[in-house]
Design a protein around this motif. Structure first.
Motif, mmCIF file in Angstrom:
data_model
loop_
_atom_site.group_PDB
_atom_site.id
_atom_site.type_symbol
_atom_site.label_atom_id
_atom_site.label_comp_id
_atom_site.label_asym_id
_atom_site.label_seq_id
_atom_site.Cartn_x
_atom_site.Cartn_y
_atom_site.Cartn_z
ATOM 1 N N VAL A 1 0.859 -1.178 0.000
ATOM 2 C CA VAL A 1 0.000 0.000 0.000
ATOM 3 C C VAL A 1 0.897 1.231 0.000
ATOM 4 O O VAL A 1 1.875 1.296 0.753
ATOM 5 N N ALA A 2 0.584 2.191 -0.841
ATOM 6 C CA ALA A 2 1.389 3.400 -0.962
ATOM 7 C C ALA A 2 0.591 4.619 -0.527
ATOM 8 O O ALA A 2 -0.612 4.706 -0.761
ATOM 9 N N LEU A 3 1.282 5.554 0.112
ATOM 10 C CA LEU A 3 0.739 6.870 0.440
ATOM 11 C C LEU A 3 1.493 7.891 -0.391
ATOM 12 O O LEU A 3 2.726 7.932 -0.353
ATOM 13 N N ALA A 4 0.768 8.699 -1.158
ATOM 14 C CA ALA A 4 1.383 9.670 -2.060
ATOM 15 C C ALA A 4 0.844 11.064 -1.770
ATOM 16 O O ALA A 4 -0.362 11.236 -1.542
ATOM 17 N N LEU A 5 1.735 12.047 -1.780
ATOM 18 C CA LEU A 5 1.360 13.456 -1.643
ATOM 19 C C LEU A 5 1.940 14.202 -2.833
ATOM 20 O O LEU A 5 3.161 14.224 -3.021
ATOM 21 N N ASP A 6 1.069 14.799 -3.640
ATOM 22 C CA ASP A 6 1.451 15.399 -4.913
ATOM 23 C C ASP A 6 1.372 16.918 -4.882
ATOM 24 O O ASP A 6 0.482 17.493 -4.250
ATOM 25 N N ARG A 7 2.288 17.545 -5.618
ATOM 26 C CA ARG A 7 2.251 18.982 -5.876
ATOM 27 C C ARG A 7 2.205 19.200 -7.384
ATOM 28 O O ARG A 7 2.737 18.393 -8.153
ATOM 29 N N TYR A 8 1.607 20.333 -7.788
ATOM 30 C CA TYR A 8 1.511 20.681 -9.202
ATOM 31 C C TYR A 8 2.083 22.076 -9.420
ATOM 32 O O TYR A 8 1.746 22.998 -8.661
ATOM 33 N N PRO A 9 2.937 22.257 -10.438
ATOM 34 C CA PRO A 9 3.442 23.604 -10.733
ATOM 35 C C PRO A 9 2.292 24.579 -10.945
ATOM 36 O O PRO A 9 1.295 24.261 -11.581
ATOM 37 N N GLY A 10 2.447 25.764 -10.373
ATOM 38 C CA GLY A 10 1.392 26.753 -10.411
ATOM 39 C C GLY A 10 0.594 26.781 -9.121
ATOM 40 O O GLY A 10 -0.150 27.725 -8.874
ATOM 41 N N GLY A 11 0.754 25.763 -8.290
ATOM 42 C CA GLY A 11 0.090 25.703 -6.989
ATOM 43 C C GLY A 11 0.905 24.843 -6.044
ATOM 44 O O GLY A 11 0.378 23.948 -5.394
ATOM 45 N N CYS A 12 2.191 25.125 -5.971
ATOM 46 C CA CYS A 12 3.137 24.238 -5.300
ATOM 47 C C CYS A 12 2.882 24.076 -3.810
ATOM 48 O O CYS A 12 3.269 23.058 -3.218
ATOM 49 N N ASP A 13 2.254 25.041 -3.172
ATOM 50 C CA ASP A 13 2.077 24.973 -1.728
ATOM 51 C C ASP A 13 0.990 23.975 -1.310
ATOM 52 O O ASP A 13 0.917 23.603 -0.138
ATOM 53 N N ARG A 14 0.166 23.551 -2.246
ATOM 54 C CA ARG A 14 -0.912 22.630 -1.917
ATOM 55 C C ARG A 14 -0.493 21.191 -2.188
ATOM 56 O O ARG A 14 0.147 20.895 -3.204
ATOM 57 N N LEU A 15 -0.862 20.289 -1.270
ATOM 58 C CA LEU A 15 -0.574 18.873 -1.413
ATOM 59 C C LEU A 15 -1.873 18.092 -1.612
ATOM 60 O O LEU A 15 -2.849 18.301 -0.889
ATOM 61 N N TYR A 16 -1.879 17.200 -2.597
ATOM 62 C CA TYR A 16 -3.004 16.312 -2.875
ATOM 63 C C TYR A 16 -2.636 14.916 -2.362
ATOM 64 O O TYR A 16 -1.603 14.368 -2.736
ATOM 65 N N VAL A 17 -3.492 14.340 -1.530
ATOM 66 C CA VAL A 17 -3.194 13.077 -0.851
ATOM 67 C C VAL A 17 -3.946 11.935 -1.532
ATOM 68 O O VAL A 17 -5.142 12.050 -1.838
ATOM 69 N N SER A 18 -3.271 10.816 -1.744
ATOM 70 C CA SER A 18 -3.933 9.623 -2.272
ATOM 71 C C SER A 18 -3.276 8.383 -1.692
ATOM 72 O O SER A 18 -2.122 8.414 -1.251
ATOM 73 N N LEU A 19 -4.033 7.289 -1.680
ATOM 74 C CA LEU A 19 -3.520 5.988 -1.271
ATOM 75 C C LEU A 19 -3.744 5.006 -2.413
ATOM 76 O O LEU A 19 -4.803 5.021 -3.060
ATOM 77 N N LEU A 20 -2.744 4.165 -2.655
ATOM 78 C CA LEU A 20 -2.816 3.124 -3.683
ATOM 79 C C LEU A 20 -2.777 1.779 -2.972
ATOM 80 O O LEU A 20 -1.789 1.442 -2.324
ATOM 81 N N ILE A 21 -3.852 1.018 -3.087
ATOM 82 C CA ILE A 21 -4.005 -0.237 -2.351
ATOM 83 C C ILE A 21 -4.045 -1.388 -3.346
ATOM 84 O O ILE A 21 -4.938 -1.460 -4.195
ATOM 85 N N GLY B 1 -8.699 -4.827 -12.849
ATOM 86 C CA GLY B 1 -7.563 -4.135 -12.251
ATOM 87 C C GLY B 1 -7.223 -4.715 -10.896
ATOM 88 O O GLY B 1 -8.029 -5.412 -10.269
ATOM 89 N N SER B 2 -6.036 -4.447 -10.420
ATOM 90 C CA SER B 2 -5.605 -4.978 -9.124
ATOM 91 C C SER B 2 -5.154 -3.865 -8.185
ATOM 92 O O SER B 2 -4.388 -4.099 -7.259
ATOM 93 N N LEU B 3 -5.625 -2.653 -8.430
ATOM 94 C CA LEU B 3 -5.205 -1.519 -7.627
ATOM 95 C C LEU B 3 -6.404 -0.629 -7.320
ATOM 96 O O LEU B 3 -7.138 -0.232 -8.219
ATOM 97 N N ILE B 4 -6.627 -0.346 -6.032
ATOM 98 C CA ILE B 4 -7.610 0.655 -5.619
ATOM 99 C C ILE B 4 -6.890 1.980 -5.433
ATOM 100 O O ILE B 4 -5.893 2.051 -4.713
ATOM 101 N N VAL B 5 -7.375 3.013 -6.080
ATOM 102 C CA VAL B 5 -6.840 4.354 -5.890
ATOM 103 C C VAL B 5 -7.847 5.152 -5.074
ATOM 104 O O VAL B 5 -8.983 5.353 -5.497
ATOM 105 N N ALA B 6 -7.439 5.561 -3.878
ATOM 106 C CA ALA B 6 -8.286 6.368 -3.004
ATOM 107 C C ALA B 6 -7.715 7.783 -2.971
ATOM 108 O O ALA B 6 -6.617 8.002 -2.467
#
Length: 215
Positions: A72-92, A131-136
């Motif tokens: 299971v992975a925990l990911a926190l993403d940033r996007y250029p143009g809004g770098c201060d915000r983090l988008y959280v997702s889990l891959l199960i 598929g074999s992956l849940i993306v939350a």
């Protein structure tokens, strides 16, 4: 400094899960193009890298933990143009391919760092037939104060997420999170300078109206 063998194995798992998420069609529609990981670096239990495919470009801090025989992975993403915000997702990962597609929209879950107060959250989850992956994808994390600040000072974060079939309790060590998060911020701002700015919003996940919104 070269990564230790455990760190290299963790980095390989991170890369495999990140690519699986795209190539399985879990994050974007099925497509003939490949995703690409750039500038990967290990930070104890976490990795940081740039992530690019035809639809999307993001800077990601990510960790992978074995949970009940799956990864299971925990990911926190940033996007250029809004770098201060983090988008959280889990891959199960799933033990076997899903027999049918499943989507959970704006459901309730919970997060807790160490012994700090429990935070309610809202999330969307999707797995496609075969598929074999849940993306939350976590849209909102509620509670007082800043959740990312909790992550920076904590030792472990735990999540409780449910679908109609089962409830998932997952945990992640936070050793290395601060370094990984700070590196994605530095990379994001560097790409902003090189590109002259950005929209600050991720690309749509698909072609339906709801795919244009993360919250």
């Amino acid at each position: 400094m070269q990564a230790s063998p455990p760190a290299r194995r963790a980095g390989a798992a991170v890369a495999a899960l990140a690519l699986a998420a795209v190539l399985s069609g879990a994050l974007v529609p099925r497509a003939p193009w490949a995703a690409e990981l750039l500038l990967e670096q290990d930070h104890v239990r976490w990795s940081s890298f740039a992530f690019r495919d035809r639809n999307d470009f993001r800077l990601r801090a990510m960790t992978v933990e074995p949970q009940e025989g799956a990864m299971v992975a925990l990911a926190l993403d940033r996007y250029p143009g809004g770098c201060d915000r983090l988008y959280v997702s889990l891959l199960i990962t799933l033990p076997a391919p899903a027999g049918r597609s499943l989507a959970v929209m704006d459901d309730v879950g919970y997060a807790r760092v160490d012994l700090l107060p429990i935070r309610p959250l809202r999330f969307d989850a999707i797995v496609r037939e075969g598929g074999s992956l849940i993306v939350a994808q976590v849209g909102r994390i509620l509670g007082e104060g800043d959740f990312v600040s909790d992550l920076r000072r904590g030792r472990a974060v735990r999540f409780k997420l449910g679908t109609e079939h089962r409830t998932y309790h997952v945990h992640f060590a936070l050793e290395g999170f601060t370094a990984a998060s700070e590196r994605t911020l530095a990379l994001c701002r560097s790409f902003e300078r090189q590109s002259g700015g950005g929209s600050g919003a991720p690309a749509p996940r698909g072609h339906e109206d709801r795919d244009y919104f993360l919250e």
